[in-house]
Design a protein around this motif. Structure first.
Motif, PDB file in Angstrom:
ATOM      1  N   SER A   1       0.887  -1.288  -0.077  1.00 41.28           N
ATOM      2  CA  SER A   1       0.045   0.029   0.017  1.00 41.28           C
ATOM      3  C   SER A   1       1.038   1.112  -0.143  1.00 41.28           C
ATOM      4  O   SER A   1       2.198   1.318   0.590  1.00 41.28           O
ATOM      5  CB  SER A   1      -1.012   0.039   1.149  1.00 41.28           C
ATOM      6  N   GLU A   2       0.568   2.381  -0.710  1.00 39.19           N
ATOM      7  CA  GLU A   2       1.199   3.530  -0.627  1.00 39.19           C
ATOM      8  C   GLU A   2       0.097   4.809  -0.805  1.00 39.19           C
ATOM      9  O   GLU A   2      -1.014   4.654  -1.437  1.00 39.19           O
ATOM     10  CB  GLU A   2       2.014   3.562  -1.906  1.00 39.19           C
ATOM     11  N   SER A   3       0.635   6.001  -0.197  1.00 37.29           N
ATOM     12  CA  SER A   3      -0.360   7.063  -0.436  1.00 37.29           C
ATOM     13  C   SER A   3       0.135   7.831  -1.887  1.00 37.29           C
ATOM     14  O   SER A   3       0.650   7.403  -2.490  1.00 37.29           O
ATOM     15  CB  SER A   3      -0.099   8.029   0.705  1.00 37.29           C
ATOM     16  N   VAL A   4      -0.885   8.732  -2.003  1.00 39.00           N
ATOM     17  CA  VAL A   4      -0.909   9.499  -3.011  1.00 39.00           C
ATOM     18  C   VAL A   4       0.590  10.247  -3.246  1.00 39.00           C
ATOM     19  O   VAL A   4       1.189  10.298  -4.337  1.00 39.00           O
ATOM     20  CB  VAL A   4      -1.957  10.653  -3.096  1.00 39.00           C
ATOM     21  N   ARG A   5       1.090  10.699  -2.207  1.00 39.69           N
ATOM     22  CA  ARG A   5       2.290  11.287  -2.037  1.00 39.69           C
ATOM     23  C   ARG A   5       3.502  10.446  -2.226  1.00 39.69           C
ATOM     24  O   ARG A   5       4.306  10.618  -3.197  1.00 39.69           O
ATOM     25  CB  ARG A   5       2.675  11.951  -0.693  1.00 39.69           C
ATOM     26  N   GLN A   6       3.351   9.178  -1.871  1.00 32.05           N
ATOM     27  CA  GLN A   6       4.344   8.149  -2.083  1.00 32.05           C
ATOM     28  C   GLN A   6       4.253   7.773  -3.318  1.00 32.05           C
ATOM     29  O   GLN A   6       5.344   7.742  -4.155  1.00 32.05           O
ATOM     30  CB  GLN A   6       3.976   7.024  -1.224  1.00 32.05           C
ATOM     31  N   ARG A   7       3.250   7.753  -4.190  1.00 32.67           N
ATOM     32  CA  ARG A   7       3.002   7.351  -5.443  1.00 32.67           C
ATOM     33  C   ARG A   7       3.591   8.338  -6.380  1.00 32.67           C
ATOM     34  O   ARG A   7       3.940   8.088  -7.456  1.00 32.67           O
ATOM     35  CB  ARG A   7       1.489   6.890  -5.858  1.00 32.67           C
ATOM     36  N   ARG A   8       3.483   9.515  -6.122  1.00 36.00           N
ATOM     37  CA  ARG A   8       3.697  10.834  -6.734  1.00 36.00           C
ATOM     38  C   ARG A   8       5.329  10.869  -6.637  1.00 36.00           C
ATOM     39  O   ARG A   8       5.786  11.225  -7.889  1.00 36.00           O
ATOM     40  CB  ARG A   8       3.118  11.984  -6.091  1.00 36.00           C
ATOM     41  N   GLU A   9       5.825  10.424  -5.722  1.00 27.50           N
ATOM     42  CA  GLU A   9       7.469  10.579  -5.710  1.00 27.50           C
ATOM     43  C   GLU A   9       7.907   9.403  -6.584  1.00 27.50           C
ATOM     44  O   GLU A   9       9.017   9.450  -7.301  1.00 27.50           O
ATOM     45  CB  GLU A   9       7.878  10.393  -4.064  1.00 27.50           C
ATOM     46  N   ARG A  10       7.465   8.231  -6.413  1.00 31.65           N
ATOM     47  CA  ARG A  10       7.898   6.843  -7.073  1.00 31.65           C
ATOM     48  C   ARG A  10       7.618   6.897  -8.772  1.00 31.65           C
ATOM     49  O   ARG A  10       8.345   6.922  -9.399  1.00 31.65           O
ATOM     50  CB  ARG A  10       7.120   5.597  -6.385  1.00 31.65           C
TER      51      ARG A  10
END
Length: 144
Positions: free
Chosen positions: A86-95
């Motif tokens: 699982s990941e948040s929007v912020r983590q996905r935006r960085e990745r």
């Protein structure tokens, strides 16, 4: 009077560019999904791919409203023990920020063979450059 039904090989396909900078994610995705499906064309036929190609640029600068940046969670499960991620929007935006727009659009098109074929006409790039200049895409002026 006969009902008109479009044929896939007779469809005139255009190329569109959507600049997602400072645009709300859902509105960008809805506009892209409608163009990909061909819903804005008078020849729209639900069971035929009548849509156009869509290029979304500046995916890393797309906006989400409220507290979705930290509270919205994307989950996936591989099927194996310990395979829950699982990941948040912020983590996905960085990745990989392209996935934000791709997942939002995928949820707005049919979940069948036709939808998978239509999804192939979506091109998402995190920056403002794209390699489709030869197709002479038309920019979308305003997303409402």
């Amino acid at each position: 009077m006969k009902t008109f039904s479009a044929k896939a090989n007779e469809v005139d396909r255009k190329w569109w560019v959507i600049d997602a900078e400072n645009q709300v994610l859902g509105r960008v995705a809805a506009k892209a999904a409608n163009l990909i499906r061909g819903k804005e064309k008078p020849i729209f036929t639900p069971h035929v791919d009548t849509g156009d190609f869509v290029i979304v640029i500046n995916a890393e600068k797309v906006r989400v409203t409220g507290k979705k940046e930290t509270d919205k969670i994307y989950t996936s499960f591989s099927g194996y023990v310990g395979g829950h991620h699982s990941e948040s929007v912020r983590q996905r935006r960085e990745r990989r920020p392209e996935l934000l727009v791709e997942r939002a659009v995928r949820g707005m098109i049919p979940h069948n063979r036709l939808g998978r074929a239509q999804f192939g006409k979506l091109k998402v790039y995190k920056g403002s450059e794209h390699p489709h200049a030869a197709q002479q895409p038309t920019p979308i002026a305003e997303i409402r």
